[in-house]
Motif scaffolding. Sequence first.
Motif, PDB file in Angstrom:
ATOM      1  N   ASP A  74       2.698   7.060  -7.246  1.00 54.17           N
ATOM      2  CA  ASP A  74       3.614   6.668  -6.175  1.00 54.17           C
ATOM      3  C   ASP A  74       4.235   5.286  -6.389  1.00 54.17           C
ATOM      4  N   SER A  83       0.367  -0.936   1.111  1.00 52.22           N
ATOM      5  CA  SER A  83       1.527  -1.345   0.334  1.00 52.22           C
ATOM      6  C   SER A  83       2.785  -1.374   1.217  1.00 52.22           C
ATOM      7  N   ASN A 117       6.829  -5.724  -4.269  1.00 45.62           N
ATOM      8  CA  ASN A 117       5.947  -5.053  -5.222  1.00 45.62           C
ATOM      9  C   ASN A 117       4.487  -5.507  -5.039  1.00 45.62           C
ATOM     10  N   ASN A 174      -1.079   6.280 -10.992  1.00 53.27           N
ATOM     11  CA  ASN A 174       0.037   5.555 -10.399  1.00 53.27           C
ATOM     12  C   ASN A 174       1.245   6.435 -10.111  1.00 53.27           C
ATOM     13  N   ILE A 186      -2.119  -4.339  -5.541  1.00 54.07           N
ATOM     14  CA  ILE A 186      -3.241  -3.625  -4.924  1.00 54.07           C
ATOM     15  C   ILE A 186      -4.486  -3.770  -5.788  1.00 54.07           C
ATOM     16  N   LEU A 221      -5.588   5.560  -9.117  1.00 47.94           N
ATOM     17  CA  LEU A 221      -4.560   4.525  -9.007  1.00 47.94           C
ATOM     18  C   LEU A 221      -3.941   4.201 -10.363  1.00 47.94           C
ATOM     19  N   TYR A 271      -7.015   6.017  -1.725  1.00 46.06           N
ATOM     20  CA  TYR A 271      -5.670   6.082  -2.296  1.00 46.06           C
ATOM     21  C   TYR A 271      -4.614   5.994  -1.187  1.00 46.06           C
ATOM     22  N   ALA A 330      -4.222   2.566   0.011  1.00 46.11           N
ATOM     23  CA  ALA A 330      -3.382   1.785  -0.903  1.00 46.11           C
ATOM     24  C   ALA A 330      -1.906   1.975  -0.549  1.00 46.11           C
ATOM     25  N   ILE A 331      -1.540   3.224  -0.275  1.00 46.70           N
ATOM     26  CA  ILE A 331      -0.139   3.505   0.089  1.00 46.70           C
ATOM     27  C   ILE A 331       0.226   2.820   1.408  1.00 46.70           C
ATOM     28  N   LEU A 358       2.809   2.572  -7.145  1.00 46.21           N
ATOM     29  CA  LEU A 358       2.004   1.484  -6.586  1.00 46.21           C
ATOM     30  C   LEU A 358       1.709   0.447  -7.657  1.00 46.21           C
ATOM     31  N   ASN A 359       1.641  -0.800  -7.258  1.00 47.61           N
ATOM     32  CA  ASN A 359       1.379  -1.887  -8.199  1.00 47.61           C
ATOM     33  C   ASN A 359      -0.124  -2.185  -8.246  1.00 47.61           C
TER      34      ASN A 359
END
Lengths: 348, 348
Positions: free
Chosen positions: A221, A179, A190, A219, A193, A216, A172, A175-176, A223-224
Amino acid sequence: MTRIAIDAMGGDFAPKVTIEGAVWAAIDYNVPIELVGKEDVIKEELEKIQKKGLKVKAGFHSKRIKVDFSTLDIKITNANEVIEMGEAPGQAIRKKRNSSIVLAVNAVAADSSQAVVAAGSTGAAMASSLFGLGRLPGIERPAIAVTLPTMKKPFIMLDAGANSSCTPEMLYQFAIMGSVFAKNVYGRENPKIGILNIGEEAGKGNDLVQTTYKMLEENKDGLNFIGNVESKEIFYGNCDILICDGFSGNVVLKTIEGCSSMLFKMISQEFKHDLISIIIGLLAKPFMKKMYTRINYEEYGGALLLGVKGITIISHGRSSAYAIKNAIRVAKEAIETDVLKKIAAVYE
Amino acid sequence: MTRIAIDAMGGDFAPKVTIEGAVWAAIDYNVPIELVGKEDVIKEELEKIQKKGLKVKAGFHSKRIKVDFSTLDIKITNANEVIEMGEAPGQAIRKKRNSSIVLAVNAVAADSSQAVVAAGSTGAAMASSLFGLGRLPGIERPAIAVTLPTMKKPFIMLDAGANSSCTPEMLYQFAIMGSVFAKNVYGRENPKIGILNIGEEAGKGNDLVQTTYKMLEENKDGLNFIGNVESKEIFYGNCDILICDGFSGNVVLKTIEGCSSMLFKMISQEFKHDLISIIIGLLAKPFMKKMYTRINYEEYGGALLLGVKGITIISHGRSSAYAIKNAIRVAKEAIETDVLKKIAAVYE
């Protein structure tokens, strides 16, 4: 003024190629350099370049250029020791405190340079970065973020090999970080991920990817998240960030390396059967070269070790001068876009 | 007399292509066939072949041949249901007891056929094989053993996707099964076993591969263990069997698929820029084709699900008639070499 430190002794073709790449970057990007390694060896290599000129070879194009060192800002930091490829990283960085990689990272820690480029032992680069720079707040473990070519635009895969075992929380965080990186360094809006998986459906794969999927999906944060991506699909360029554990990521990376190298060798074998095949092979060569350039990993130079409090660029052990030059470009972009501060801001 | 059952409804281009492949195999290998699926649909396809002939297309060569069905032994077993790709395998095989894959496996369980070829849902083929045939004694979980091309001779990778999570014991069993397979089906003497890993040294990788390494080093069953193999090295053909968990194995398989498909597309793009590139592209085409044939997965047709008490061949969902024909060849070889009995003998 930003300066970039290079472990001059790291890499299969070091110090020659590493130093050539650094000098090349100093010319092309007008960036101050700190060469860390055995001072006498470095001086000798620089003298050779001064005498003979610098061979600049990008893909299949090659020429020799004259270097005016008076216009370049190249500093040498002496390091008596070198960590070899086979050494256990943790032990090695404790034992060899005067090794080129440890002192190159220390240069960043002491802010005499603002990034370090390392083509030697990945483990040693990671260990010295973790130990010398520390982790970013909120990040459990750093990940290697590698850029990979596709039919469309390149994407970032992380972790490409820093952590053999991962938790969903780590993925996770990847991912941040990915991004923020894709947004700021590659200007992706945008950014999409995906999770590397062996099927597209939500229930596919091992516990790690299944739990990460759920996290995820919530979601929190912004995140796309676009879901699971199979490794045969990654080459279509449909995601900007692909997250995975370091074992799988490294497997992907090295499968691509081995597979494309095999295909190129097989093609050149087919063009060596008889006179006609040789002639057609020669005619086809420029086109094959163009294609090769499109997927050449040297263009991307190096992978960012994301998650430590400082910019560490990890380059391929077999890096050419061109790859080192590009790794320094990646370092410069990471400094200029202030990517680390932006990652830290997510956790504030 | 051995007969081979085919799930006529399984695969992206089924039933047409599956039935064509089966008829082709019946001609080429003189093997009796059991087509399992919707009887009317199968009959319709067979009639079409009788009328129009059979299109035999291997790689880039294609022709149409007349089929004399009186010389072929093709039996039809009616199955009213079909398991679709998206369905949860466990549920699906319990709910659809009259599906083509369940009845095709049952044909093997009842010994009316001696092997089954399935190009539909891999999960359903596995679940019905496990449920319908049971496991071999000593084997915890079956593995998908796929044959992959290299610069030299092909090698067997298992598990290619049957088990997302594995234990070291399972990987050790894969080594035993793979070894028996390589010896008996591919005639490899003292076949070399490698572990897929992200480094060559013994201490590399996650817990799974590290523990498996230690188990194989003890070498209780006379296995020829050669250590860790990185995925960039697998294409040199230095090992006969590569063992890994099904997640990593599937990642390798699909990365190869995606990467080679991207490279071929990029090459053909380069040959489409202008008239000269088009002409050179046309000249180069036969050589590219030869190369393509060397790595074409269709040649290997299908992967053996090793570890169940019966021969199940899993084919790619996108299988062509040629791939199905070759999968039937693989099934025939597995029957003739009595590979399952030889695996069972290890555990007696």
